[in-house]
Design an enzyme around this catalytic site. Sequence first.
Site, mmCIF file in Angstrom:
data_model
loop_
_atom_site.group_PDB
_atom_site.id
_atom_site.type_symbol
_atom_site.label_atom_id
_atom_site.label_comp_id
_atom_site.label_asym_id
_atom_site.label_seq_id
_atom_site.Cartn_x
_atom_site.Cartn_y
_atom_site.Cartn_z
ATOM 1 N N GLY A 23 4.697 5.380 8.449
ATOM 2 C CA GLY A 23 4.444 4.034 7.940
ATOM 3 C C GLY A 23 4.760 2.961 8.961
ATOM 4 N N ASP A 24 5.817 3.185 9.739
ATOM 5 C CA ASP A 24 6.179 2.236 10.792
ATOM 6 C C ASP A 24 5.098 2.192 11.864
ATOM 7 O OD1 ASP A 24 8.603 2.123 9.373
ATOM 8 O OD2 ASP A 24 9.416 3.770 10.564
ATOM 9 N N GLY B 236 -5.497 8.280 2.870
ATOM 10 C CA GLY B 236 -5.912 7.221 3.783
ATOM 11 C C GLY B 236 -5.185 5.909 3.579
ATOM 12 N N SER C 279 -0.610 2.127 2.304
ATOM 13 C CA SER C 279 -0.733 3.491 2.826
ATOM 14 C C SER C 279 -0.707 4.476 1.664
ATOM 15 C CB SER C 279 0.382 3.786 3.832
ATOM 16 O OG SER C 279 1.655 3.533 3.285
ATOM 17 N N MET C 280 -1.586 5.481 1.755
ATOM 18 C CA MET C 280 -1.765 6.417 0.648
ATOM 19 C C MET C 280 -1.685 7.875 1.109
ATOM 20 S SD MET C 280 -4.831 4.402 -1.359
ATOM 21 C CE MET C 280 -5.985 4.573 0.009
ATOM 22 N N GLY C 281 -0.955 8.123 2.188
ATOM 23 C CA GLY C 281 -0.782 9.491 2.671
ATOM 24 C C GLY C 281 -2.101 10.124 3.063
#
Length: 310
Positions: free
Chosen positions: A252-253, A226, A221-223
Amino acid sequence: MAKILSITLNPAIDLTVQLDQLKVGEVNRQLTAQSHAAGKGLNVAQVLKDLGHELIVSGFLGQENRQIFDHHIQQEQFDNQFIYVAGQTRQNIKVAEASGQMTDINGKGFFVDTSAKQQLRERLSQLILEVDVIVIAGSLPQGFSAEELSTLILWLQSAGKKVAVDTSGVALKAAIAAHPWLIKPNTDELTETYHLPAETFAEQQHLFASLNSQIEHMVVSMGENGVNWLHRTQTLHATAPKVTVQSTVGAGDSLLAGMIHGLLSSTSPEETLKTATAIASNAVTQIGFALPDFAVIEDLKSQISVQSLS
């Protein structure tokens, strides 16, 4: 739908305080405050339940303040298989500013002794017979080492189970070394753990190649940049829709839950990643991360593009 075991080794009571702006060293006045039973594994379980799956939850909980967790687990209709230990489950304070910036003050957590760890192992040896996938998410409590996490993952996989992991720091390194079925770090966690850049696909690809990783699904995950999904045969990138961020707690969960849901539902890789990204994007628009009417998710999906990086 699937039966899933979600393990939270170090749960927390999350107190989320919303402010216009955090002024360090000054008196701050809250706009809202919410307290709820949390921990990454419990958060993942909640989203998976909203997606229609049957959940068993386990791990460790403090005996002294168990009521908030017992109520939450009963309300969500999870099968409660936690091991209760002496002491209190920790409290995390999360300060959410109007800009979307989040400041975390995380508690230390209880101490887990040999007896409690043995009880968990005995409990899990029965539970794994009836589940399709096992999730291990969150940090480690005092007394539970990174090496013990690696041993736990290897043991669960030796029983023929798919194991998905979301953790950070030394626990992330130990988890990756155990080659679980799926791992979901973010770029900051990878950089902090391995002291290597991990912002771009090329950097992520180089990092995982250097680890000789046999992990089937590596979801990074890259905020706002994307999500990258690194897979042996096909690597995909999903853009992030433009949303107003209220809180990143549970994003993230939610992404992890969405990926597991898609993989178990046998949808196409593109649809799996697009839906998971939409679910995570919805989470940041609110305090909490409950799934709304699925029309909201469909609207977010229409703003997401998925492309191959292979």
